[in-house]
Enzyme design. Sequence first.
Site, PDB file in Angstrom:
ATOM      1  N   TYR A 200       0.891  -1.131   0.000  1.00 54.13           N
ATOM      2  CA  TYR A 200       0.000   0.000   0.000  1.00 54.13           C
ATOM      3  C   TYR A 200       0.938   1.190   0.000  1.00 54.13           C
ATOM      4  CZ  TYR A 200      -2.860   3.388   2.609  1.00 54.13           C
ATOM      5  OH  TYR A 200      -3.498   4.496   3.054  1.00 54.13           O
TER       6      TYR A 200
ATOM      7  N   ASP B 176      -2.061   8.776   5.377  1.00 53.61           N
ATOM      8  CA  ASP B 176      -2.544   9.044   4.013  1.00 53.61           C
ATOM      9  C   ASP B 176      -3.361   7.845   3.529  1.00 53.61           C
ATOM     10  OD1 ASP B 176      -2.880   9.785   1.376  1.00 53.61           O
ATOM     11  OD2 ASP B 176      -0.761  10.215   1.006  1.00 53.61           O
TER      12      ASP B 176
ATOM     13  N   HIS C 158      -4.798   7.796   0.529  1.00 56.01           N
ATOM     14  CA  HIS C 158      -4.599   7.698  -0.924  1.00 56.01           C
ATOM     15  C   HIS C 158      -5.892   7.478  -1.692  1.00 56.01           C
ATOM     16  CE1 HIS C 158      -0.675   8.038  -2.708  1.00 56.01           C
ATOM     17  NE2 HIS C 158      -0.131   7.631  -1.581  1.00 56.01           N
TER      18      HIS C 158
ATOM     19  N   HIS D 191       2.255  19.809  -0.602  1.00 55.39           N
ATOM     20  CA  HIS D 191       2.793  18.538  -1.083  1.00 55.39           C
ATOM     21  C   HIS D 191       4.312  18.653  -1.226  1.00 55.39           C
ATOM     22  CE1 HIS D 191       3.031  15.414  -4.470  1.00 55.39           C
ATOM     23  NE2 HIS D 191       2.573  14.764  -3.432  1.00 55.39           N
TER      24      HIS D 191
ATOM     25  N   GLU E 284       5.314  18.878   3.818  1.00 57.77           N
ATOM     26  CA  GLU E 284       5.785  17.512   3.572  1.00 57.77           C
ATOM     27  C   GLU E 284       7.231  17.560   3.086  1.00 57.77           C
ATOM     28  OE1 GLU E 284       3.766  15.524   0.351  1.00 57.77           O
ATOM     29  OE2 GLU E 284       4.376  13.540   1.039  1.00 57.77           O
TER      30      GLU E 284
HETATM   31  O1  LIG Z   1       1.350  12.393  -0.017  1.00 57.87           O
HETATM   32  C1  LIG Z   1       2.192  11.944  -0.786  1.00 57.87           C
HETATM   33  O2  LIG Z   1       3.337  12.383  -0.831  1.00 57.87           O
HETATM   34  C2  LIG Z   1       1.821  10.800  -1.686  1.00 57.87           C
HETATM   35  O3  LIG Z   1       0.435  10.725  -1.756  1.00 57.87           O
HETATM   36  C3  LIG Z   1       2.435  10.941  -3.051  1.00 57.87           C
HETATM   37  O4  LIG Z   1       2.235  12.224  -3.529  1.00 57.87           O
HETATM   38  C4  LIG Z   1       1.831  10.006  -4.072  1.00 57.87           C
HETATM   39  O5  LIG Z   1       2.007   8.722  -3.668  1.00 57.87           O
HETATM   40  C5  LIG Z   1       2.426  10.221  -5.433  1.00 57.87           C
HETATM   41  O6  LIG Z   1       3.647   9.601  -5.515  1.00 57.87           O
HETATM   42 MG   LIG Z   2      -0.561  11.933  -0.324  1.00 53.62          MG
END
Ligand SMILES: O=C(O)[C@@H](O)[C@H](O)[C@H](O)CO
Ligand SMILES: [Mg+2]
Length: 407
Positions: free
Chosen positions: A159, A214, A216, A316, A343
């Site tokens: 995951y 997360d 997703h 992000h 992040e």
């Molecule tokens: O919060 C995050 O960093 C992930 O959701 C990545 O942006 C996603 O897996 C794209 O690679």
């Molecule tokens: Mg993400």
Amino acid sequence: MKITDAKVFVGGPKKNYVTLKIMTDQGIYGLGDATLNNRETLPAQYLQDYLVPNLIGMDPRNSEDIWQYFYRGAYFRRGPIATAAFGAIDMALWDIKGKLANLPVYQLLGGKSREGAMVYAHATGADLEDLMDSVAFYVEQGYKAVRVQCGIPGMPKGYAVPEAKGDNLNHITDYTGIRPKVEVWDTDRYMRYMPGALERIRERFGPELKILHDVHHRLLPREAAAFARAVEPVDLYWLEDPTPAEDQDALRLIRQHSTVPIAIGEVFNSIYDCNRLIEQELIDFIRVAVTYAGGITPVRRIVDLAGLHHVRTGFHGAPSHSPICMAAQAHLNAWAPNFGVQEYLVLGTPECDALFPSEHRMENGMVWVSDAPGLGVDFDESKAARYDYVPGSHPVVRLEDGTMWNY
Ligand SMILES: O=C(O)[C@@H](O)[C@H](O)[C@H](O)CO
Ligand SMILES: [Mg+2]
């Protein structure tokens, strides 16, 4: 003042960074990032074929008008390929503006609201025990916030987590070919396992650690509401992307059943993806990226709108963003009165630092913004030549019976 030329580079150390360099008749240049993860050649082509030829001769100081000219001028609006390309131009123009004024970009935005900006790391594990080791690794380095993801027992091929124990670096995008790897998802197993796993992480690391998780986009609205309620005792800092991004009303159901803070927006590319969620106060953190959302100019507007509704930033910061995007975000983070968290994944390989020299620093779980004029990141063209575009792909996910699902 005029733009005389602009060049696009694609490549980087284990990445396909799309870097735009805008030159001017005053010797000053600006840098921007157009890296659209796993579709990198497309914004590069858009820049080369349409945008750069139109940029030449424009006054780079008119960054607002240039943004409007390309956005409205495309006629067909929005879309991440276009906004990543506009984003690179806009970052480069703010870089030039800062260099002209001899000020770091955060000064042009309104100065510093804070010194260091808190970041969160990605802890991942093949299983919960492995994840605990990964969290401990970041806590020892001084991180105050950690996103936690682990493999689910009985769910094959993970995951967005490593298959092997101890392989704790986040490398979701795979550069071994153009055909995506397939993960398998099982909502029932996830719903049964993950709330308890999150509680064990809280018990082990105590009340101070900010824990993020997360989803997703993988749960349906009712499932997400039940999950949010189940994780209430964990006291999460945020629950990210609980439901598919297109269904914004899904978040209302979660709100009706839980007070868990909701973070969303990494796949958004305009203020029109954010404004209803912000105005209706259905979210707590807005997660746009300066590249995908079209640059500093539109993201500043999103941040100000968010501020009116108590929504904080959580930009992000996946490894697909080059140090130029991360620098643009560092300036916004230093200024934003409603900053939340940033992040951050370790980009800082020696090769990456050599390609993008800068004074931005990461220490004790905080980013310390550079005081150099402009964005404060340079680009070593002589080193860029050694990197080529490498075809890569983001994984896809299917249910056990083969049905395509939401990544
Ligand atoms: O919060 C995050 O960093 C992930 O959701 C990545 O942006 C996603 O897996 C794209 O690679
Ligand atoms: Mg993400």
